[in-house]
Design an enzyme around this catalytic site. Sequence first.
Site, mmCIF file in Angstrom:
data_model
loop_
_atom_site.group_PDB
_atom_site.id
_atom_site.type_symbol
_atom_site.label_atom_id
_atom_site.label_comp_id
_atom_site.label_asym_id
_atom_site.label_seq_id
_atom_site.Cartn_x
_atom_site.Cartn_y
_atom_site.Cartn_z
ATOM 1 N N CYS A 65 98.887 1.223 106.191
ATOM 2 C CA CYS A 65 100.264 0.776 105.966
ATOM 3 C C CYS A 65 100.546 -0.414 106.860
ATOM 4 O O CYS A 65 100.137 -0.430 108.025
ATOM 5 C CB CYS A 65 101.249 1.903 106.262
ATOM 6 N N CYS A 78 104.510 6.524 113.694
ATOM 7 C CA CYS A 78 103.815 7.015 112.505
ATOM 8 C C CYS A 78 102.327 6.726 112.610
ATOM 9 O O CYS A 78 101.911 5.587 112.858
ATOM 10 C CB CYS A 78 104.402 6.340 111.261
ATOM 11 N N GLU A 129 94.620 9.880 102.168
ATOM 12 C CA GLU A 129 94.857 11.309 102.123
ATOM 13 C C GLU A 129 95.982 11.652 101.151
ATOM 14 O O GLU A 129 96.876 10.834 100.897
ATOM 15 C CB GLU A 129 95.215 11.840 103.522
ATOM 16 N N CYS A 134 102.104 15.080 97.701
ATOM 17 C CA CYS A 134 102.429 13.862 98.441
ATOM 18 C C CYS A 134 101.228 12.925 98.316
ATOM 19 O O CYS A 134 100.128 13.263 98.766
ATOM 20 C CB CYS A 134 102.704 14.207 99.901
ATOM 21 N N CYS A 167 105.535 1.036 111.887
ATOM 22 C CA CYS A 167 106.460 1.929 112.601
ATOM 23 C C CYS A 167 105.687 2.622 113.733
ATOM 24 O O CYS A 167 104.673 3.273 113.471
ATOM 25 C CB CYS A 167 107.069 2.941 111.655
ATOM 26 N N CYS A 197 104.752 14.787 107.577
ATOM 27 C CA CYS A 197 105.251 13.410 107.516
ATOM 28 C C CYS A 197 104.854 12.629 108.766
ATOM 29 O O CYS A 197 105.047 13.083 109.888
ATOM 30 C CB CYS A 197 106.777 13.410 107.389
#
Length: 395
Positions: free
Chosen positions: A149, A156, A129, A142, A153, A383
């Site tokens: 990823c 997230c 995205e 962004c 974390c 975010c």
Amino acid sequence: MTDVDTTGAEPETGITPGGKDGAFRDVLAADHARRGKPPRHFTDMDLEERQEVCAQLGLPKFRVSQLANHYFNHLSTNPDNFTDFPASSRQEAARRFFPELITPVTVQKADQGTTIKTLWELFDGSRIESVLMRYPSRATLCISSQVGCGMGCPFCATGQLGLTRNMSTGEILEQVRAASQMMRSGQVAGGPGRLSNIVFMGMGEPMGNYRAVLSAVRQISALPPKGFGISARNITVSTVGVVPGIRKLTKEGIPVRLAVSLHAPSDKLRDELVPMNRRFNTTQVLDAAHDYYLASGRRVSIEYALMRGINDQAEHARLLAKRLNHYGDDWAHVNPIPLNPIEGSRWTASKPEDEQRFLDILHKAGIAATMRDTRGSDIDGACGQLAAKAVKLQA
């Protein structure tokens, strides 16, 4: 048919040694597998490679400059627009130099049409995205640099996906070209404009795909027809604290802004929130970030997602200020970010009064700090919310 590398080489998992074992290991997605590489794009090639492809097509070397002008200046890969090319060569040149790398799946809009999130499908069915945000004085994109990823974390959404693979330079830059087209053609609320800022804060850890990211940075910032002409000073590269990547970026001498996702002022807490801290602790990360400031003269952005009762109390703000002031100069700008909750997560946003107290403590300690805007949260575009899920859009 586009040439695709099907050698089955294992995707890179980052530039840090020991990424598959030790105190920290890259978290791989459940569907992680050996994959072919994306089709080779014009932006993946150096000048010699571009000229070699032209020679294979029976075209003179100067055609490379014309292709660069079409891509970076006119934002076009459509052979119908290559009117300076021989008609008989246009289709084949487009096929060899501009294979379709990203295809839009869904486009969602928020904030009265000034925030646009696009879900893209890549050549292998992977999805990523990007989010375009228009403000009164700038337009920021962004972008993603990895599929998923591997940093893990827990708060997230992208981190919960695991790492599938690195993206190519071409896949990264196609996000930029598409957004530039949207701005230029007036598809974003506010009329025609220009894409002015790029942040590598989408899906992925940019330092885990260092080579492709740096190639993209160079081509984003180079003047047309060698690049998109977006100032390097308007490009931000983020990291959760991959110290070798920060050190390497420091030596590049490119005045991009460095953003460090710190999220906690102590190792004990950060070990829980940012698993990479078990490899490179807060002292190592802050030392490397401060050295980047000394070398570049650019203040480092410290990203800090505020989580209720976890890292948002007065003692956390005081310790963060102490850690940053340890270096004795005005080297960092803190961006406290109200946590954008993800579905099914135990992590929740801080209370407004705690957010304000956190900011006040930093300010009183002489730390520059600005509460980050949470654009696009209603379309999971803020975010920590990018999860590359297809959604059913209402007509």
